[in-house]
Design a protein around this motif. Structure first.
Motif, PDB file in Angstrom:
ATOM      1  N   CYS A  40      -3.530   4.682   0.542  1.00  0.00           N
ATOM      2  CA  CYS A  40      -4.330   3.476   0.764  1.00  0.00           C
ATOM      3  C   CYS A  40      -4.804   3.452   2.218  1.00  0.00           C
ATOM      4  O   CYS A  40      -5.909   3.007   2.514  1.00  0.00           O
ATOM      5  CB  CYS A  40      -3.497   2.226   0.521  1.00  0.00           C
ATOM      6  SG  CYS A  40      -3.068   1.917  -1.186  1.00  0.00           S
TER       7      CYS A  40
ATOM      8  N   PRO B 176      -6.701   8.012   2.987  1.00  0.00           N
ATOM      9  CA  PRO B 176      -6.991   8.508   1.635  1.00  0.00           C
ATOM     10  C   PRO B 176      -6.985  10.027   1.523  1.00  0.00           C
ATOM     11  O   PRO B 176      -6.527  10.568   0.529  1.00  0.00           O
ATOM     12  CB  PRO B 176      -8.388   7.957   1.345  1.00  0.00           C
ATOM     13  CG  PRO B 176      -8.576   6.841   2.299  1.00  0.00           C
ATOM     14  CD  PRO B 176      -7.753   7.139   3.502  1.00  0.00           C
TER      15      PRO B 176
ATOM     16  N   CYS C  37      -7.583   3.011  -4.395  1.00  0.00           N
ATOM     17  CA  CYS C  37      -6.736   4.121  -3.928  1.00  0.00           C
ATOM     18  C   CYS C  37      -6.567   5.166  -5.040  1.00  0.00           C
ATOM     19  O   CYS C  37      -6.201   4.824  -6.168  1.00  0.00           O
ATOM     20  CB  CYS C  37      -5.367   3.592  -3.516  1.00  0.00           C
ATOM     21  SG  CYS C  37      -4.207   4.914  -3.107  1.00  0.00           S
TER      22      CYS C  37
ATOM     23  N   ARG D  95      -3.149  -3.112   0.036  1.00  0.00           N
ATOM     24  CA  ARG D  95      -3.437  -2.046  -0.921  1.00  0.00           C
ATOM     25  C   ARG D  95      -4.932  -1.840  -1.037  1.00  0.00           C
ATOM     26  O   ARG D  95      -5.705  -2.797  -0.977  1.00  0.00           O
ATOM     27  CB  ARG D  95      -2.890  -2.418  -2.297  1.00  0.00           C
ATOM     28  CG  ARG D  95      -1.436  -2.115  -2.453  1.00  0.00           C
ATOM     29  CD  ARG D  95      -0.977  -2.382  -3.855  1.00  0.00           C
ATOM     30  NE  ARG D  95      -1.328  -1.296  -4.772  1.00  0.00           N
ATOM     31  CZ  ARG D  95      -1.050  -1.312  -6.068  1.00  0.00           C
ATOM     32  NH1 ARG D  95      -0.418  -2.330  -6.589  1.00  0.00           N
ATOM     33  NH2 ARG D  95      -1.388  -0.309  -6.825  1.00  0.00           N
ATOM     34  N   ASP D  96      -5.355  -0.617  -1.234  1.00  0.00           N
ATOM     35  CA  ASP D  96      -6.757  -0.315  -1.497  1.00  0.00           C
ATOM     36  C   ASP D  96      -6.924  -0.305  -3.015  1.00  0.00           C
ATOM     37  O   ASP D  96      -6.330   0.528  -3.698  1.00  0.00           O
ATOM     38  CB  ASP D  96      -7.094   1.071  -0.905  1.00  0.00           C
ATOM     39  CG  ASP D  96      -8.504   1.515  -1.261  1.00  0.00           C
ATOM     40  OD1 ASP D  96      -9.213   0.754  -1.959  1.00  0.00           O
ATOM     41  OD2 ASP D  96      -8.876   2.626  -0.851  1.00  0.00           O
TER      42      ASP D  96
ATOM     43  N   PRO E 244       0.820  -1.215   0.000  1.00  0.00           N
ATOM     44  CA  PRO E 244       0.000   0.000   0.000  1.00  0.00           C
ATOM     45  C   PRO E 244       0.850   1.260   0.000  1.00  0.00           C
ATOM     46  O   PRO E 244       2.007   1.242   0.416  1.00  0.00           O
ATOM     47  CB  PRO E 244      -0.784  -0.108   1.311  1.00  0.00           C
ATOM     48  CG  PRO E 244       0.045  -0.970   2.181  1.00  0.00           C
ATOM     49  CD  PRO E 244       0.780  -1.919   1.281  1.00  0.00           C
TER      50      PRO E 244
END
Ligand SMILES: [Zn+2]
Length: 221
Positions: A53, A56, A123, A119-120, A49
């Motif tokens: 992430c 934000p 993101c 990780r998003d 990330p």
């Protein structure tokens, strides 16, 4: 440049570093401390990330504790800086197999926790590759540096002629000296460090207006 080590104490600069590192694919090591609490995380673009992430959006001004409002415990700063340096060495020497984690340190209670991070996929930075901090116009000339009673001022258009300024300030400023690309002096009760790119650190105030006035009066715009 193979790696960026976070040494800032300014939130928007940290998001700028994240944009820069992710856009260029350069690892960077985030570190932040307020009071006795600190966080450290290595951001390795493509492998884990990024800062956004996890966080934000930047918190609105005044909603988070800062070194000015909550203070900062020096041993916590030392612990976070040491962990950052250790992660940086690891990434430079043996990046393979490294698993990014978020380290949470409490230097008051002596707690250290390593949290798994993901990780998003949505993101805005590392997934959608939007870099608003990197491409934002530079509008704010002066920022107060957290907990240091110092204001950083950026120059406006042209780089200063340090040699000419040194001559101009002779007899006006105290402790005037030039160290290569730096000009240092004391004036009106403030210590000033002027860099070759026009940036200046003005110590002894948190007042942006006063710092800007001092800069414009003695360095020029
Ligand atoms: Zn991200």
């Amino acid at each position: 440049m193979d790696l960026v080590l976070d040494g800032t104490d300014n939130l928007s600069t940290r998001y700028l570093l994240n944009d820069f590192a992710v856009e260029r694919g350069v690892p960077w090591v985030y570190g932040g401390v307020v009071s006795a609490h600190g966080l450290v995380m290595a951001v390795v673009p493509g492998r884990g990330p990024c800062l956004r992430c996890l966080f934000p959006e930047m918190a609105p001004p005044g909603t988070l504790a800062t070194c000015d409002t909550a203070g900062v415990l020096q041993p916590a700063v030392a612990a976070i800086a040491a962990l950052q340096a250790g992660l940086a060495l690891r990434l430079l020497a043996a990046p393979e197999g490294f698993e990014p984690r978020l380290l949470e340190v409490d230097a008051w209670d002596g707690d250290v926790r390593a949290l798994g991070v993901e990780r998003d996929p949505a993101c805005p930075c590392c997934a959608r590759r939007e870099f608003p901090f990197l491409h934002a116009p530079a509008t704010q000339r002066a920022v107060s540096l957290c907990g240091r009673n110092t204001v950083q001022v950026r120059g406006t258009r042209t780089k200063p002629d340090l040699e000419a300024l040194e001559r101009a300030l002779h007899g006006i400023a105290r402790a005037l000296r030039r160290d290569g690309a730096l000009l240092r002096f004391e004036i009106d009760g403030h210590k000033v460090t002027l860099f070759a790119d026009g940036r200046a650190l003005i110590e002894g105030t948190d007042d942006l207006g006063r710092a800007l006035a001092l800069y414009d009066r003695y360095v020029g715009t």
